[in-house]
Write an enzyme that holds these catalytic residues in place. Structure first.
Site, PDB file in Angstrom:
ATOM      1  N   ASN A   9       0.859  -1.189   0.000  1.00 30.98           N
ATOM      2  CA  ASN A   9       0.000   0.000   0.000  1.00 30.98           C
ATOM      3  C   ASN A   9       0.891   1.233   0.000  1.00 30.98           C
ATOM      4  O   ASN A   9       1.414   1.617   1.042  1.00 30.98           O
ATOM      5  CB  ASN A   9      -0.912  -0.028   1.237  1.00 30.98           C
ATOM      6  N   TRP A  10       1.047   1.825  -1.179  1.00 30.62           N
ATOM      7  CA  TRP A  10       1.973   2.958  -1.299  1.00 30.62           C
ATOM      8  C   TRP A  10       1.383   4.262  -0.770  1.00 30.62           C
ATOM      9  O   TRP A  10       2.078   5.262  -0.681  1.00 30.62           O
ATOM     10  CB  TRP A  10       2.380   3.142  -2.762  1.00 30.62           C
ATOM     11  N   LYS A  11       0.105   4.308  -0.493  1.00 35.64           N
ATOM     12  CA  LYS A  11      -0.557   5.536  -0.033  1.00 35.64           C
ATOM     13  C   LYS A  11      -0.253   6.680  -1.018  1.00 35.64           C
ATOM     14  O   LYS A  11      -0.114   6.424  -2.211  1.00 35.64           O
ATOM     15  CB  LYS A  11      -0.132   5.859   1.396  1.00 35.64           C
ATOM     16  N   HIS A  96      -9.771   1.653   4.508  1.00 35.38           N
ATOM     17  CA  HIS A  96      -8.513   1.843   5.247  1.00 35.38           C
ATOM     18  C   HIS A  96      -8.767   2.866   6.361  1.00 35.38           C
ATOM     19  O   HIS A  96      -9.565   3.794   6.188  1.00 35.38           O
ATOM     20  CB  HIS A  96      -7.426   2.345   4.291  1.00 35.38           C
ATOM     21  N   GLU A  98      -7.180   5.344   7.296  1.00 35.54           N
ATOM     22  CA  GLU A  98      -6.980   6.737   6.877  1.00 35.54           C
ATOM     23  C   GLU A  98      -8.208   7.255   6.129  1.00 35.54           C
ATOM     24  O   GLU A  98      -8.576   8.428   6.253  1.00 35.54           O
ATOM     25  CB  GLU A  98      -5.697   6.842   6.028  1.00 35.54           C
ATOM     26  N   GLU A 168      -5.872  -4.174  10.648  1.00 37.03           N
ATOM     27  CA  GLU A 168      -4.873  -3.128  10.836  1.00 37.03           C
ATOM     28  C   GLU A 168      -5.178  -2.330  12.094  1.00 37.03           C
ATOM     29  O   GLU A 168      -5.978  -1.383  12.052  1.00 37.03           O
ATOM     30  CB  GLU A 168      -4.866  -2.191   9.622  1.00 37.03           C
ATOM     31  N   GLY A 174       2.070   2.905  10.616  1.00 41.09           N
ATOM     32  CA  GLY A 174       3.047   3.983  10.419  1.00 41.09           C
ATOM     33  C   GLY A 174       3.733   4.442  11.689  1.00 41.09           C
ATOM     34  O   GLY A 174       4.391   5.482  11.706  1.00 41.09           O
ATOM     35  N   SER A 214       3.057  -1.513  10.517  1.00 38.07           N
ATOM     36  CA  SER A 214       4.495  -1.592  10.790  1.00 38.07           C
ATOM     37  C   SER A 214       5.108  -2.955  10.498  1.00 38.07           C
ATOM     38  O   SER A 214       6.003  -3.402  11.208  1.00 38.07           O
ATOM     39  CB  SER A 214       4.789  -1.144  12.236  1.00 38.07           C
ATOM     40  N   GLY A 235       2.682  -0.801   4.410  1.00 34.62           N
ATOM     41  CA  GLY A 235       2.751   0.607   4.003  1.00 34.62           C
ATOM     42  C   GLY A 235       4.202   1.015   3.810  1.00 34.62           C
ATOM     43  O   GLY A 235       4.817   0.729   2.791  1.00 34.62           O
ATOM     44  N   GLY A 236       4.771   1.657   4.834  1.00 35.35           N
ATOM     45  CA  GLY A 236       6.124   2.224   4.765  1.00 35.35           C
ATOM     46  C   GLY A 236       7.167   1.325   4.110  1.00 35.35           C
ATOM     47  O   GLY A 236       7.884   1.763   3.196  1.00 35.35           O
TER      48      GLY A 236
HETATM   49  P1  PGA Z   1       2.560   0.756   7.686  1.00 34.64           P
HETATM   50  O1  PGA Z   1       1.129   0.960   6.986  1.00 34.64           O
HETATM   51  O2  PGA Z   1       3.135  -0.543   7.182  1.00 34.64           O
HETATM   52  O3  PGA Z   1       3.369   1.958   7.243  1.00 34.64           O
HETATM   53  O4  PGA Z   1       2.339   0.728   9.155  1.00 34.64           O
HETATM   54  C1  PGA Z   1       0.237  -0.113   6.823  1.00 34.64           C
HETATM   55  C2  PGA Z   1      -1.046   0.359   6.168  1.00 34.64           C
HETATM   56  O5  PGA Z   1      -1.541   1.438   6.507  1.00 34.64           O
HETATM   57  O6  PGA Z   1      -1.614  -0.343   5.297  1.00 34.64           O
END
Ligand code: PGA
Length: 255
Positions: A9-11, A96, A98, A168, A174, A214, A235-236
């Site tokens: 997930n590159w956001k 998600h 967010e 999640e 993050g 994470s 994500g990250g």
């Molecule tokens: P993260 O994000 O790996 O940076 O914690 C995960 C996500 O939001 O899908």
């Protein structure tokens, strides 16, 4: 046995040029089918380029980060399921945290999107998870059950089988603060129990449940080794082709 599914997930990261460079490097590491489903989820603007790069890859599929539930029309700034299909997108991340917290998406809205995705033969990756305050108040199960029942309402068993759930915990996204394998396994087992109550045990046993929050190369193997953890939503660490390739490889079942 459930096939593992690892998604990047590159956001709101990666230009078209960066997408091209990432995939060129990533496909050097993950070029053949490892027995793991891999999904790259770039921003909308990079979908076409990523689709070109992945056209010949049987191992790596394309996903989108969101979509509208409406089919078409006067919805400035929105993207429909048909538009995603047109770019060879197979998966779509929905609900998600967010989207839920920053863009006001409720379970009802997410449910409409999940249904619209299935209608267009896109596989939803439905995200659920509790905040830290909810965990501290011992409300994890209540929150997960409400989100699952709300977001999956009215789906057939066939549709449920084509849905991926991503657990999640919001406090782990993050933050570098990963859920312990025990915490994650407990939540996943509860999600599976809830799926059995919503549909039946046979369906629940087949639905894949990813962990997200994470995930890094050094914790992926332990998390993915838990009995009810069937993949990761990253994500990250997914912004680096080497790190993401390592996480994918951690999902390869060797025994
Ligand atoms: P993260 O994000 O790996 O940076 O914690 C995960 C996500 O939001 O899908």
């Amino acid at each position: 046995m459930r096939k593992k599914i690892i998604a990047a997930n590159w956001k709101m990261n990666m230009t078209v040029g960066e997408t091209d460079a990432f995939l060129e490097n990533f496909l050097l590491e993950v070029n053949d089918d490892l027995g793991v489903d891999v999904v790259i989820v770039p921003p909308f603007t990079s979908l076409a380029k990523a689709g070109e790069r992945l056209a010949n890859s049987s191992a790596v599929k394309l996903g989108a980060q969101n979509m509208a539930f409406q089919k078409n029309g006067a919805f400035t700034g929105e993207i429909s399921a048909a538009m995603l299909r047109d770019l060879y997108v197979r998966y779509v991340v929905l609900g998600h945290s967010e989207r839920r917290t920053l863009f006001g998406e409720t379970d009802e809205i997410v449910n409409k999107k999940v249904k619209a995705a299935h209608e267009a033969s896109l596989k939803p990756i439905l995200c659920v998870g509790e905040t830290l305050a909810e965990r501290d108040a011992n409300r994890v199960e209540e929150v997960l059950e409400t989100q699952l029942r709300g977001s999956l309402a009215g789906l057939s068993s066939k549709e449920l089988l084509e849905t991926v759930i991503a657990y999640e915990p919001v406090w782990a996204i993050g933050t570098g603060r990963v859920a312990t394998p025990e915490q994650a396994q407990a939540a996943h087992a509860f999600i599976r129990k809830t799926l059995a109550a919503i549909a039946d045990q046979a369906v629940a046993d087949k639905v894949r449940i990813q962990y997200g929050g994470s995930v890094k190369p050094d914790n992926a193997k332990t998390l993915l080794g838990q009995p009810d953890i069937d993949g990761a939503l990253v994500g990250g660490a997914s912004l680096d082709p080497r790190a993401f390739a390592e996480i994918v490889k951690a999902g390869v079942v060797t025994e």
